[in-house]
Design an enzyme around this catalytic site. Sequence first.
Site, PDB file in Angstrom:
ATOM      1  N   ARG B  50       0.831  -0.955   0.236  1.00  0.00           N
ATOM      2  CA  ARG B  50       0.572   0.038  -0.066  1.00  0.00           C
ATOM      3  C   ARG B  50       1.046   1.228  -0.414  1.00  0.00           C
ATOM      4  O   ARG B  50       0.733   2.052  -0.488  1.00  0.00           O
ATOM      5  CB  ARG B  50      -0.555  -0.531   0.752  1.00  0.00           C
ATOM      6  CG  ARG B  50      -1.862   1.076   1.335  1.00  0.00           C
ATOM      7  CD  ARG B  50      -2.488   0.865   2.591  1.00  0.00           C
ATOM      8  NE  ARG B  50      -3.096  -0.864   2.727  1.00  0.00           N
ATOM      9  CZ  ARG B  50      -4.557  -0.739   2.382  1.00  0.00           C
ATOM     10  NH1 ARG B  50      -5.397   0.245   1.244  1.00  0.00           N
ATOM     11  NH2 ARG B  50      -5.230  -1.720   1.993  1.00  0.00           N
ATOM     12  N   THR B  51       1.754   1.828   0.943  1.00  0.00           N
ATOM     13  CA  THR B  51       2.444   2.390   0.552  1.00  0.00           C
ATOM     14  C   THR B  51       3.362   2.575   0.017  1.00  0.00           C
ATOM     15  O   THR B  51       3.737   4.173  -0.375  1.00  0.00           O
ATOM     16  CB  THR B  51       3.224   2.563   2.844  1.00  0.00           C
ATOM     17  OG1 THR B  51       2.394   2.788   3.538  1.00  0.00           O
ATOM     18  CG2 THR B  51       4.157   3.459   2.574  1.00  0.00           C
ATOM     19  N   LYS B  79      22.394 -10.763   1.932  1.00  0.00           N
ATOM     20  CA  LYS B  79      23.590 -11.539   2.085  1.00  0.00           C
ATOM     21  C   LYS B  79      24.661 -10.680   3.449  1.00  0.00           C
ATOM     22  O   LYS B  79      25.582 -10.972   3.679  1.00  0.00           O
ATOM     23  CB  LYS B  79      23.942 -11.076   0.641  1.00  0.00           C
ATOM     24  CG  LYS B  79      23.783 -11.476  -0.633  1.00  0.00           C
ATOM     25  CD  LYS B  79      24.884 -11.298  -1.746  1.00  0.00           C
ATOM     26  CE  LYS B  79      24.034 -12.136  -3.362  1.00  0.00           C
ATOM     27  NZ  LYS B  79      23.570 -10.499  -3.994  1.00  0.00           N
ATOM     28  N   ARG B 100      11.227   2.056   4.356  1.00  0.00           N
ATOM     29  CA  ARG B 100      10.803   1.381   4.489  1.00  0.00           C
ATOM     30  C   ARG B 100      11.584   0.299   5.587  1.00  0.00           C
ATOM     31  O   ARG B 100      12.135  -0.374   5.027  1.00  0.00           O
ATOM     32  CB  ARG B 100       9.065   0.735   4.383  1.00  0.00           C
ATOM     33  CG  ARG B 100       8.423   0.468   6.090  1.00  0.00           C
ATOM     34  CD  ARG B 100       7.198   0.111   5.461  1.00  0.00           C
ATOM     35  NE  ARG B 100       6.002  -0.558   6.290  1.00  0.00           N
ATOM     36  CZ  ARG B 100       5.053   0.215   6.669  1.00  0.00           C
ATOM     37  NH1 ARG B 100       4.712   1.189   5.600  1.00  0.00           N
ATOM     38  NH2 ARG B 100       4.575  -0.120   6.823  1.00  0.00           N
ATOM     39  N   HIS B 128       5.611   7.178  10.723  1.00  0.00           N
ATOM     40  CA  HIS B 128       5.499   6.527   9.451  1.00  0.00           C
ATOM     41  C   HIS B 128       5.037   8.843   9.389  1.00  0.00           C
ATOM     42  O   HIS B 128       3.710   8.273   9.098  1.00  0.00           O
ATOM     43  CB  HIS B 128       4.445   5.726   9.240  1.00  0.00           C
ATOM     44  CG  HIS B 128       3.557   5.397   8.714  1.00  0.00           C
ATOM     45  ND1 HIS B 128       4.174   5.984   7.304  1.00  0.00           N
ATOM     46  CD2 HIS B 128       2.566   4.650   7.842  1.00  0.00           C
ATOM     47  CE1 HIS B 128       3.707   5.275   5.994  1.00  0.00           C
ATOM     48  NE2 HIS B 128       2.868   4.282   6.850  1.00  0.00           N
TER      49      HIS B 128
END
Lengths: 156, 302
Positions: B50-51, B79, B100, B128
């Site tokens: 969504r974001t 890795k 994020r 956020h």
Amino acid sequence: MSDKIKKKLKLKVSAISEGTVIDHIPSENLFKVISILELDKTTNMITFGANLDSEQQGSKAIIKVSNQFFANDDINRIALIAPNAKLNIIRDYEVVEKKVVEVPDQVIGIVKCFNPKCITNNEDVLTSFKVTSKSPLALKCKYCEKITHQHQMVIK
Amino acid sequence: MKKDLISITDYSKEEYLRIMELAADFEQNPNQKLLEGKVVASLFFEPSTRTRLSFETAINRLGGRIIGFSDSNSSSVTKGETLHDTIRMVSNYADLIVMRHPLEGSARYASEVSSVPIINAGDGANQHPTQTLLDMYSIMKTQGRLDNINIFMVGDLKYGRTVHSLLMALSQFENPIFNFIAPDELQMPEEYKIYLREKGIRFFEHREFTDIISEADIVYMTRVQKERFSDPIEYEQVKNVYILRNSMLANTKPNMRILHPLPRVNEIHTDVDKNEKAYYFDQALNGVFAREAIIAHTLSLK
Ligand SMILES: [Zn+2]
């Protein structure tokens, strides 16, 4: 107290001519204080004693550093682990100044953030806190913004 | 100095208003090639479709190019590369980084490592800020103001980062009134109540979700998540108490609008969806305009 005992107590840690005496350190935190003040890296003469009797705190430690003097900002870094520490500044065998430590407004390093999900506990990041309360201690993490309270404090 | 957006409190009141103004401008005219010739890194160390789609739509509408990854499985992170090294590398390539990450404080740390601005698209349970700015834009659009807002926050007020950030942001405006409706286990944390008391801002706490919302300008709903409860029985008891139903809207003010950061579970009954006071789907669209505004502001493109 007899003069003899007094003299004996004084001799436990030898006198210095120029430098700093840090007294009333909790014995269990002696080596942490040495590390925070980077005394393990100095070339100046250091003597220290631990598990000495103290009227105030049961068992104390004391550090004497020759030819070294500390800026307040540096010395305040030990406030979290040695809140009752007292400094005597020595010039020519005489105490010329006494200082007490004060919890600083900002704490960099030294303390771990209590939040296991904080980036500082997952990657090699130096911790940094704003002191939001000095007594009881409350430290707000610059990164995760959570508050580490006194009872959660772990010294790195 | 580069302008990062890590926490909602990084912006001043003037900057909040500037974002509102820019978002309105992008809503009028969404396609403005301000990012022409620029590369934006979209680094999603944990998936959030969504974001990510909202940001990438905003970047595309601004004419920018996107590099990055949508979850850490498809990146060098698997890795074992540190966040430090990933950010150092990417900040050499891109003009802006949107990130994020599941760890709290990761975005602040990245902003110290990066030579280009960072926009935080969520760092674990911490911040956020772009969600908050789109919430504010939704309030601005539906109420015509950010001052004198009577807002009811409902559900998980303890862990809900969106309500905390919105509380901080609205506290910068004149005379907000906060009403908190939450079960005992999920009350608004004390530190936010102390903050409101210190600023002399009115707030009221309620246990029951009834027609007290008749005073509301905004009803801000959040999910009550099962995993927040130590006792599953407690969750079963409260999960159906904080549900908004169409029948509860009868006496609400005509200007009242219902917001929700989405996705919802069952806390808004589907019978609310057709009510004109249901605003949560429009709110999501506002996210694109708000993010275009944030990007333009961050890179001083307007
Ligand atoms: Zn932290």
